[in-house]
Design a protein around this motif. Structure first.
Motif, mmCIF file in Angstrom:
data_model
loop_
_atom_site.group_PDB
_atom_site.id
_atom_site.type_symbol
_atom_site.label_atom_id
_atom_site.label_comp_id
_atom_site.label_asym_id
_atom_site.label_seq_id
_atom_site.Cartn_x
_atom_site.Cartn_y
_atom_site.Cartn_z
ATOM 1 N N ASP A 1 -11.200 -60.118 -9.553
ATOM 2 C CA ASP A 1 -10.860 -58.907 -10.308
ATOM 3 C C ASP A 1 -9.491 -58.986 -10.971
ATOM 4 O O ASP A 1 -9.079 -58.032 -11.639
ATOM 5 C CB ASP A 1 -10.905 -57.693 -9.379
ATOM 6 N N ILE A 2 -8.772 -60.085 -10.792
ATOM 7 C CA ILE A 2 -7.426 -60.196 -11.359
ATOM 8 C C ILE A 2 -7.514 -60.426 -12.867
ATOM 9 O O ILE A 2 -8.189 -61.357 -13.327
ATOM 10 C CB ILE A 2 -6.638 -61.333 -10.683
ATOM 11 N N VAL A 3 -6.842 -59.555 -13.620
ATOM 12 C CA VAL A 3 -6.775 -59.721 -15.070
ATOM 13 C C VAL A 3 -5.334 -59.810 -15.553
ATOM 14 O O VAL A 3 -5.091 -60.233 -16.693
ATOM 15 C CB VAL A 3 -7.490 -58.557 -15.798
ATOM 16 N N THR A 4 -4.380 -59.436 -14.713
ATOM 17 C CA THR A 4 -2.970 -59.427 -15.101
ATOM 18 C C THR A 4 -2.371 -60.822 -14.979
ATOM 19 O O THR A 4 -2.594 -61.507 -13.974
ATOM 20 C CB THR A 4 -2.180 -58.456 -14.204
ATOM 21 N N TYR B 1 2.847 -60.352 -0.934
ATOM 22 C CA TYR B 1 1.501 -59.926 -0.514
ATOM 23 C C TYR B 1 1.069 -58.716 -1.330
ATOM 24 O O TYR B 1 -0.042 -58.657 -1.865
ATOM 25 C CB TYR B 1 1.502 -59.571 0.976
ATOM 26 N N MET B 2 1.979 -57.723 -1.429
ATOM 27 C CA MET B 2 1.637 -56.485 -2.117
ATOM 28 C C MET B 2 1.426 -56.730 -3.602
ATOM 29 O O MET B 2 0.557 -56.113 -4.235
ATOM 30 C CB MET B 2 2.759 -55.475 -1.896
ATOM 31 N N ALA B 3 2.218 -57.663 -4.185
ATOM 32 C CA ALA B 3 2.018 -58.028 -5.590
ATOM 33 C C ALA B 3 0.622 -58.623 -5.779
ATOM 34 O O ALA B 3 -0.069 -58.317 -6.771
ATOM 35 C CB ALA B 3 3.085 -59.013 -6.045
ATOM 36 N N ASN B 4 0.191 -59.457 -4.845
ATOM 37 C CA ASN B 4 -1.155 -60.019 -4.924
ATOM 38 C C ASN B 4 -2.219 -58.932 -4.805
ATOM 39 O O ASN B 4 -3.243 -58.953 -5.507
ATOM 40 C CB ASN B 4 -1.364 -61.058 -3.822
ATOM 41 N N TRP B 5 -1.983 -57.989 -3.903
ATOM 42 C CA TRP B 5 -2.940 -56.898 -3.710
ATOM 43 C C TRP B 5 -3.019 -56.045 -4.975
ATOM 44 O O TRP B 5 -4.105 -55.669 -5.421
ATOM 45 C CB TRP B 5 -2.527 -56.049 -2.518
ATOM 46 N N VAL B 6 -1.857 -55.738 -5.537
ATOM 47 C CA VAL B 6 -1.816 -54.970 -6.779
ATOM 48 C C VAL B 6 -2.595 -55.696 -7.876
ATOM 49 O O VAL B 6 -3.374 -55.085 -8.624
ATOM 50 C CB VAL B 6 -0.347 -54.737 -7.202
ATOM 51 N N ALA B 7 -2.400 -57.006 -7.968
ATOM 52 C CA ALA B 7 -3.073 -57.778 -9.024
ATOM 53 C C ALA B 7 -4.584 -57.669 -8.922
ATOM 54 O O ALA B 7 -5.283 -57.651 -9.952
ATOM 55 C CB ALA B 7 -2.641 -59.238 -8.947
ATOM 56 N N ARG C 1 1.608 -55.075 -16.830
ATOM 57 C CA ARG C 1 1.500 -56.117 -17.856
ATOM 58 C C ARG C 1 1.746 -57.516 -17.296
ATOM 59 O O ARG C 1 1.297 -58.504 -17.876
ATOM 60 C CB ARG C 1 2.489 -55.839 -18.980
ATOM 61 N N ALA C 2 2.492 -57.620 -16.195
ATOM 62 C CA ALA C 2 2.789 -58.917 -15.574
ATOM 63 C C ALA C 2 3.074 -58.675 -14.105
ATOM 64 O O ALA C 2 3.544 -57.597 -13.711
ATOM 65 C CB ALA C 2 3.974 -59.587 -16.257
ATOM 66 N N ILE C 3 2.812 -59.686 -13.288
ATOM 67 C CA ILE C 3 3.060 -59.594 -11.846
ATOM 68 C C ILE C 3 3.705 -60.900 -11.389
ATOM 69 O O ILE C 3 3.212 -61.997 -11.706
ATOM 70 C CB ILE C 3 1.758 -59.342 -11.067
ATOM 71 N N VAL C 4 4.809 -60.773 -10.650
ATOM 72 C CA VAL C 4 5.493 -61.930 -10.078
ATOM 73 C C VAL C 4 5.290 -61.887 -8.566
ATOM 74 O O VAL C 4 5.604 -60.886 -7.911
ATOM 75 C CB VAL C 4 6.997 -61.921 -10.415
ATOM 76 N N SER C 5 4.779 -62.974 -7.994
ATOM 77 C CA SER C 5 4.447 -63.041 -6.565
ATOM 78 C C SER C 5 5.204 -64.202 -5.934
ATOM 79 O O SER C 5 4.872 -65.372 -6.158
ATOM 80 C CB SER C 5 2.930 -63.233 -6.402
ATOM 81 N N HIS C 6 6.228 -63.881 -5.149
ATOM 82 C CA HIS C 6 7.074 -64.908 -4.534
ATOM 83 C C HIS C 6 6.767 -65.021 -3.040
ATOM 84 O O HIS C 6 6.709 -64.013 -2.330
ATOM 85 C CB HIS C 6 8.553 -64.550 -4.724
#
Length: 716
Positions: free
Chosen positions: A630-633, A573-579, A586-591
């Motif tokens: 707004d996601i660019v990563t 969830y937090m990875a998605n929010w950060v994105a 530079r990269a985001i992994v959301s499991h």
């Protein structure tokens, strides 16, 4: 990118999954032996098998393997006589046919083969409680609602199996849990008296037994359909909880030393939700007496004192969108009389509690207490909580987290498993003086790459936020390492103990520095720290993460231009929010991530809880899907189809909306979606775990280091 560190098992994913793992510990009644449950990789490297090992509790000797079977063993416990109980689906030579249902087995203290001591058609779910001074215990097992006894349960199961019926009729909520469907069988608690166990020589049936009046070829339909009687040489389980519904999805249970009374945190359904009340069950009659029952309050994790006179439990009001409720430690008489709260000023949440030995205080004094574990400042120490209302005393002050704590009734010493982010679970003995002795184990500790240090910073509101930072060998101002922000799940959790599922050392071995922070909502820092993020997951948890990342990036060993973020469950969830709210990574992994909170709250396996801790506006304000444009990563999305806690619909919608807003005209995208059709909230199969890490590291290397995309071979 590979670190220049010496080779360790974390340098190779194949070597990593082959490391043996200690998963459980129990202590013998005389305090002399410890039995460990150890998981090892099978020869074909596709699953883990579990066996029981015996080690001396004083730190001497070498481990001795007690069990060997292809099916493996789990849930070990000692009887009052020192026999070892365990659950296994290994074949039972005494049964007419192998049903593969897990049964309860007994390994005699005096030596000899293990034998099955149950033969339930649906098997045994686990050992619920064992009496300390009597030959009695309670097991958990599922029975079909139509069954009137053990025999009719077997008949009903056979009919469903023969006709290949898997349908389930639900008449209440919930309908599934974590990774499996609930029903049609219901959980029961069954009492066993080991004094009824017989050792006999079984003779084959005679011709007269098989035939009547000389006609052995004809059998009536009624004879064919008649249920087989439960074996007379085994102790017959007695149902303590007839027609339970889902009430025996308990929050813990404990048996008095003499086996006469079972204390159960019993589930009570309330429309779509449920709460737990504390009840006492007379084992001889099955009569239930409610001890503690309050509206909007849960009573959980009961424990019984060594003399059988007192009970301890955790009391917590139901949390609401206004804030988290505290978790309180209480004690009372066995019948519920004279209840009193302990350590009222202590705002740590207990993760386990057992009664201390009677002589656990100073020599010659009677100072009764509870032995309690709790998250605390990024660790999981053991505490001693006096029953007289005194302040808790911290017994362990190292950087470890302790679990499976057992009290040696003979000496008052403790035996437990402990772990940290650089040491997997291993058995130790803790003396009353505080001395800690490492016990023998077949899963020896191995060398690990890099170093671990603790960092902290002040959040925007002045609150201290801390984290563990793991650095690869060779990281320095001259050779700074890329940073991987790894966000924990929960969210009521702490990065304080080893996890075989999440291993930052695998990233460290590949040259990454890994940051393991405890932001707002984390446990171990008090109720106010949790409340900072309550009903506002996208607020202070997010700004805490950015603040501690700033602190890590300011260190000379870190390359602040090469950072990535990842997380699973709440961390996803937090990875998605950060994105959706920053482009600094530079990269985001959301499991296994939450994406649309309104959708998630109605489809998860416990929807009422999630809807009760968010206000309607909070659910709107904190839903990551609102910021998809707004996601660019670049994002790597990962999910398992058998995940019922965070259903696959979250990632399906995330993937659809990433494509809707960010795919090119030809459908190509910088994002990726790794899907596991047969995994749950976690990815547990060894080869799938290898693929998970291969894909994650390939994705990180591509976007952090600019390497070419390297598709894992087994992904086709």
């Amino acid at each position: 990118m590979t670190s220049e560190s010496q080779s360790t098992p974390f340098s190779s994913l194949d070597d990593y999954i082959a490391l043996p793992r200690v998963e459980g510990l129990t202590l013998s009644p005389d305090g002399v032996r410890v039995v460990l449950t150890v998981a090892t990789l099978t020869r074909d490297r596709t699953t883990y098998e579990r066996a029981l090992w015996s080690v001396c509790s004083d730190g001497t000797g070498v481990p001795i393997r007690l069990t060997r079977s292809a099916k493996g063993e789990s849930g070990a416990a000692f009887t009052a006589a020192g026999d070892v109980l365990f659950v296994s689906s290994r074949p039972d030579a005494a049964a007419e046919k192998d049903t593969e249902a897990a049964q309860l087995w007994l390994l005699p203290a005096g030596g000899g083969e293990a034998r099955a001591i149950t033969r339930l058609a649906g098997g045994v779910s686990g050992i619920a409680a064992v009496a300390a001074i009597a030959p009695s215990l309670v097991i958990a097992a599922d029975l079909l609602p139509s069954a009137t006894d053990l025999e009719s349960d077997g008949v009903a199961r056979k009919e469903r199996a023969d006709k290949k019926v898997a349908a389930i009729l639900h008449e209440s909520y919930p309908v599934r849990y974590w990774d499996h469907d609930l029903g049609p069988a219901e959980p029961h608690l069954l009492a066993l008296d080991l004094a009824d166990l017989q050792d006999t020589v079984t003779l084959p049936d005679s011709d007269s037994d098989r035939a009547s009046d000389g006609d052995s070829d004809r059998a009536s339909d009624s004879d064919t359909d008649a249920p087989a009687p439960y074996p007379a040489d085994l102790p017959r389980p007695r149902d303590l909880t007839p027609t339970p519904g889902r009430t025996m999805d308990t929050a813990g249970q404990a048996l008095t030393p003499d086996g006469s009374t079972l204390i159960v945190a019993r589930r009570i359904a309330e429309q779509r939700s449920a709460r737990y009340v504390l009840v006492s069950i007379d084992v001889s009659t099955g009569i239930q007496t409610t001890l503690f029952n309050e509206p909007k309050v849960d009573f959980e994790s009961p424990a019984v004192s060594l003399d059988g006179r007192l009970i301890a439990f955790v009391r917590s009001a139901v949390s609401t969108p206004h804030g988290p409720a505290d978790q309180e430690i209480w004690v009372a008489d066995l019948d519920g009389g004279h209840p009193r709260r302990l350590a009222a000023e202590w705002d740590r949440w207990p993760t386990s509690l057992v009664f201390d030995a009677p002589h656990g205080g100073a020599p010659g004094e009677s100072n009764p207490a509870l032995i309690v574990t709790a998250d605390h400042n990024g660790r999981g120490p053991i505490f001693r909580v006096p029953l007289d209302g005194g302040a808790p005393e911290q017994l362990t002050t190292d950087d470890f987290t302790y679990t499976n704590v057992c009290v040696d009734a003979q000496t008052g010493d403790l035996v437990a498993l402990r772990s940290s982010w650089i040491a997997p679970a291993h058995p130790v003995r803790i003396s009353r003086s505080g001395t800690i002795i490492t016990l023998a184990t077949p899963a020896a500790l191995t060398d690990v790459p890099g170093t671990i240090t603790e960092i902290e910073t002040l959040a925007e509101d002045g609150t201290r936020v801390r984290a563990w930072l793991l650095l690869p060998d060779g990281a320095s101002a001259q050779h700074p390492a890329p940073l991987l922000l790894w966000i924990h799940g929960g969210p009521l959790n702490s990065w304080n103990a080893w996890s075989w599922r999440w291993s930052p050392l695998l990233a460290v071995a590949r040259g990454y520095a890994v940051l393991l922070p405890d932001p707002a909502l984390s446990t171990g820092y008090g109720l106010e720290f949790i409340a900072r993020g309550w009903n506002a997951w996208g607020a202070k948890p997010y700004t805490d993460l950015l603040a501690i990342t700033d602190a890590a990036e300011a260190r000379p060993e870190i390359d602040a231009t090469l950072t990535a973020a990842m997380g699973g469950s709440f961390g996803g969830y937090m990875a998605n929010w950060v994105a959706g709210h920053t482009d600094r990574f530079r990269a985001i992994v959301s499991h296994a991530s939450l994406w649309s909170l309104d959708q998630f709250a109605g489809t998860t396996d416990n929807s009422e809880y999630w809807q009760s801790i968010f206000s309607p506006q909070g659910m709107v304000d904190n839903s990551p899907h609102q910021a998809v444009r707004d996601i660019v990563t670049p994002m790597l999305v990962i999910h398992g189809d058998h995940d019922y806690r965070v259903p696959i619909g979250e990632s399906l919608r995330l993937w659809s909306e990433l494509a809707e807003h960010h795919a090119t005209a030809d459908g190509s995208t910088q994002h990726k979606f790794l899907f596991f059709p047969d995994e749950n909230h976690w990815v547990l199969k060894p080869q799938h775990a290898v693929l998970w890490y291969q894909t994650v590291f390939a994705f990180l290397d591509q976007h952090v280091h600019g390497a070419d995309w390297n598709r894992p071979r087994l992904l086709g």
